[in-house]
Design an enzyme around this catalytic site. Structure first.
Site, short mmCIF file in Angstrom:
data_model
loop_
_atom_site.label_atom_id
_atom_site.label_comp_id
_atom_site.label_asym_id
_atom_site.label_seq_id
_atom_site.Cartn_x
_atom_site.Cartn_y
_atom_site.Cartn_z
N MET A 37 23.60 9.30 3.33
CA MET A 37 23.86 10.77 4.07
C MET A 37 23.81 10.55 5.32
SD MET A 37 23.33 14.01 3.47
CE MET A 37 22.44 14.48 1.99
N GLU A 64 0.87 -1.40 -0.06
CA GLU A 64 -0.03 0.03 -0.02
C GLU A 64 0.75 1.51 0.04
OE1 GLU A 64 -2.40 -3.17 1.76
OE2 GLU A 64 -0.48 -2.45 1.99
N LYS A 109 -18.12 -1.00 5.06
CA LYS A 109 -18.30 -2.03 4.01
C LYS A 109 -19.97 -2.07 3.76
CE LYS A 109 -17.24 -6.90 3.01
NZ LYS A 109 -16.38 -8.27 3.39
N PHE A 121 -12.24 -7.31 13.37
CA PHE A 121 -11.06 -8.04 12.73
C PHE A 121 -10.56 -6.91 11.68
CE2 PHE A 121 -9.40 -10.19 8.91
CZ PHE A 121 -8.28 -10.50 9.46
N GLN A 122 -9.34 -6.43 11.68
CA GLN A 122 -8.87 -5.44 10.55
C GLN A 122 -9.60 -4.13 10.86
OE1 GLN A 122 -8.50 -7.36 6.57
NE2 GLN A 122 -6.51 -7.85 7.26
#
Length: 617
Positions: free
Chosen positions: A503, A75, A187, A137-138
């Protein structure tokens, strides 16, 4: 920015007035309504990954002929790709993820887009509305998590709200000061039956970006410009976002004032132009940094006086009056008080300033910058950007990047990661056109380059796109090369491979007595860190890139440099990765150490510029 100024190629949704005939109504699911809404706002590309909560949206997406979905491998890659797409095209970038970890993986690219004012809409699935707040969940409160790093965000729990929210999200993201907008959709809202009609009625009573500058402030600014003896036009990324580069060139040539473009503003004014004195900042050109320090007037256009440009703030530009023009009133006076504050779109500010300066000239008021240019040109000649070739005959990273720029096709887009290679790409590639330089300026996000280049190439398929990346950055998001290979997105990647976090290693060299704690990348604890042969490097970037469907080349000999770059430029049917094995001790110069005054700039190691005796005249 105005919608015209953001370069929106598609009409933005307009509020529907009661007098017009109603649009035809379609009976759809919330998910179908979402895809139809994306089609109507002109989103042609979405970067994302499906998952449980967002899955209902992926079914109608399969049937869309107007929205291309690019299945990324992480993602974070989707978010940076949306940013690269937006930066290269001027259109709103779109990414999509599921709830919980899918959404939280977007946090870094959302923060990155927020810092760099990039128009982006992130769409996330959320658990069903009745489960929100139950630790389902999630489940993650992505609206709460991202509130500090978005321009605005929405939680949608009703299917009928989807078209209005999508229209508002794209409008907010692309107007005023651009930025990321998050749309979190439950959802059950995606699954529910609803109706769809377009355009929706938009209601944003508190959102009225000011684009037209105040005429009195413009007149005051013009008077200061013509009265100044040592003016500087300090140009930031806002000029690019306003599509105001033509107006900037007119103003610069009209006044004859020097122009400095920030890291985010590169390409807003041609690097090759005689009035351009370079990039300011911690690793800016000596002339640009010093011009700001010695100026008696700074005209800041779409820039924000950030710490990398100002150095120690209370010692920055001590002699200068400040004209500060910005679309975002919150930026004006935030770090440096403005003598003439101007709120407005950079394109409109510049257009009005041009007229006001012309009026001053017509009245006989014209600035004399002869002595100023004598100083500026002396600094330019004495302290030009440059680099030394390694004594051991190995590749110079600066030369690699310089030759990539010189051999690249006309109009090539360059996306850089973060670190030494980013600064060298800013210094040694010439940017004469807008939207040819993409980087993570405010957040400094390692892993930005490969997915941003992917997004840029998806949005501008006819342009060559080079990602200039470090071996550290590359190992964060290189999986998106698989996405590129499978989706016909043939970017080119230069890995500036010095075997270290370059760096950070430079800081350890300068400030930590050469104690290289955890900055060597190609060797484990106790290994010989000087070993340079490809056989001991882990990973082997050539094999890794070939495994992901790329053409891969390794270059170690300066004699092969041009041949290798030309080979990379000639291959356009798949991604190309070149592993440039470069000298590990190369450093970025000039440099202003963190927390010190810009007066302390070092042109090179142990080389403090001498500005002569007339610096304050």
């Amino acid at each position: 920015m105005t919608e015209q100024a953001t370069g929106a190629h598609h009409p933005q949704p307009r509020p529907r007035s009661g007098g017009h005939q109603s649009a035809p109504v379609e009976h759809v699911t919330g998910a179908q309504s979402l895809i139809r809404s994306l089609e109507e706002v002109g989103a042609d590309t979405v970067f994302g990954i499906p998952g449980g909560a967002i899955l209902p949206a992926y079914d109608p997406l399969m049937d869309s002929t107007r929205v291309r979905h690019v299945l990324v491998r992480h993602e974070q890659g989707a978010g940076h790709a949306a940013t690269g797409y937006a930066q290269a095209t001027g259109r709103v970038g779109v990414c999509m993820a599921t709830s919980g970890p899918g959404a939280t993986n977007l946090v870094t690219p959302i923060a990155d887009a927020h810092m760099d004012s990039v128009p982006m809409v992130a769409i996330t699935g959320q658990v069903a509305s009745k489960a929100i707040g139950t630790d389902a969940f999630q489940e993650a409160d992505i609206v709460g998590i991202t509130m500090p790093i978005t321009k605005h965000n929405f939680l949608v729990t009703k299917a009928e709200d989807i078209p209005r929210v999508i229209a508002q999200a794209f409008h907010i993201a692309s107007t005023g000061r651009p930025g990321p907008v998050l749309v979190d959709i439950a959802k059950d809202a995606l699954q529910a039956r609803t109706t769809f009609s377009w355009p929706p009625t938009m209601d944003l009573p508190g959102y009225r970006p000011v684009t037209k500058p105040h005429a009195k402030q413009i007149r005051e600014a013009a008077k200061l410009i013509t009265a100044a003896r040592r003016p500087v036009l300090y140009v930031g990324g806002g000029v690019l976002k306003a599509r105001a580069t033509a107006e900037l060139k007119v103003l610069a040539e009209l006044t004859g004032a020097p122009v400095t473009t920030t890291l985010m503003g590169l390409g807003a004014f041609p690097d090759s132009h005689e009035l351009h004195v370079g990039m300011p900042g911690m690793h800016g050109a000596v002339t640009a940094v010093t011009a700001l320090q010695k100026a008696d007037l700074i005209v800041a256009l779409g820039a924000r006086f950030d710490d990398r440009v100002t150095g120690k703030l209370d010692s920055f530009a001590p002699y200068a009056k400040i004209v500060h023009a910005d679309i975002d009133p919150a930026e004006i006076g935030k770090n440096r008080a403005a003598d003439v504050p101007i709120v407005g779109d950079a394109r409109e500010v510049l257009a009005d300033l041009i007229q006001a300066v012309q009026k001053e000239h017509a009245e006989g008021n014209r600035g004399d910058y002869t002595a100023w240019w004598k100083d500026l040109n002396r600094w330019r000649e004495t302290y030009p950007l440059g680099y030394d070739q390694p004594e051991d005959g190995s590749l110079s990273p600066q030369q690699v990047i310089e030759r990539i720029g010189q051999l690249a096709p006309e109009g090539t887009i360059f996306a850089a990661g973060v670190g030494q290679h980013q600064m060298w790409a800013a210094h040694f590639i010439e940017y004469d056109r807008p939207a040819t330089w993409l980087n993570s300026g405010g957040a400094g996000t390692m892993g930005y380059a490969v997915p941003a280049a992917m997004g840029a190439k998806a949005g501008a398929p006819d342009r060559a796109v080079w990602a200039i990346d470090g071996d550290g950055c590359f190992q964060m998001t290189n999986q998106e090369l698989t996405t590129c290979a499978l989706n016909n997105i043939p970017i080119k990647v230069a890995i500036i491979n010095n075997g270290a976090l370059g760096m950070v290693r430079q800081w350890q060299t300068l400030f930590y007595n050469q104690r290289y704690s955890n900055t060597v990348l190609h060797s484990g604890p106790g290994a010989d860190t000087t070993e340079k042969s490809a056989g001991t490097r882990v990973p082997d970037f050539v094999k890794l890139s070939e495994a992901m469907g790329c053409h891969a080349i390794r270059c170690e000999d300066p004699a092969d440099l041009d041949k290798v770059i030309e080979e990379a430029n000639s291959i356009n049917d798949r991604p190309v990765v070149v592993d440039f094995i470069v000298h590990e001790d190369a450093m970025v110069w000039p440099m202003v150490a963190a927390g010190t005054s810009n007066d302390e700039i070092m042109a090179a190691r142990d080389v403090r510029p001498d500005f002569g005796d007339n610096e304050d005249d």
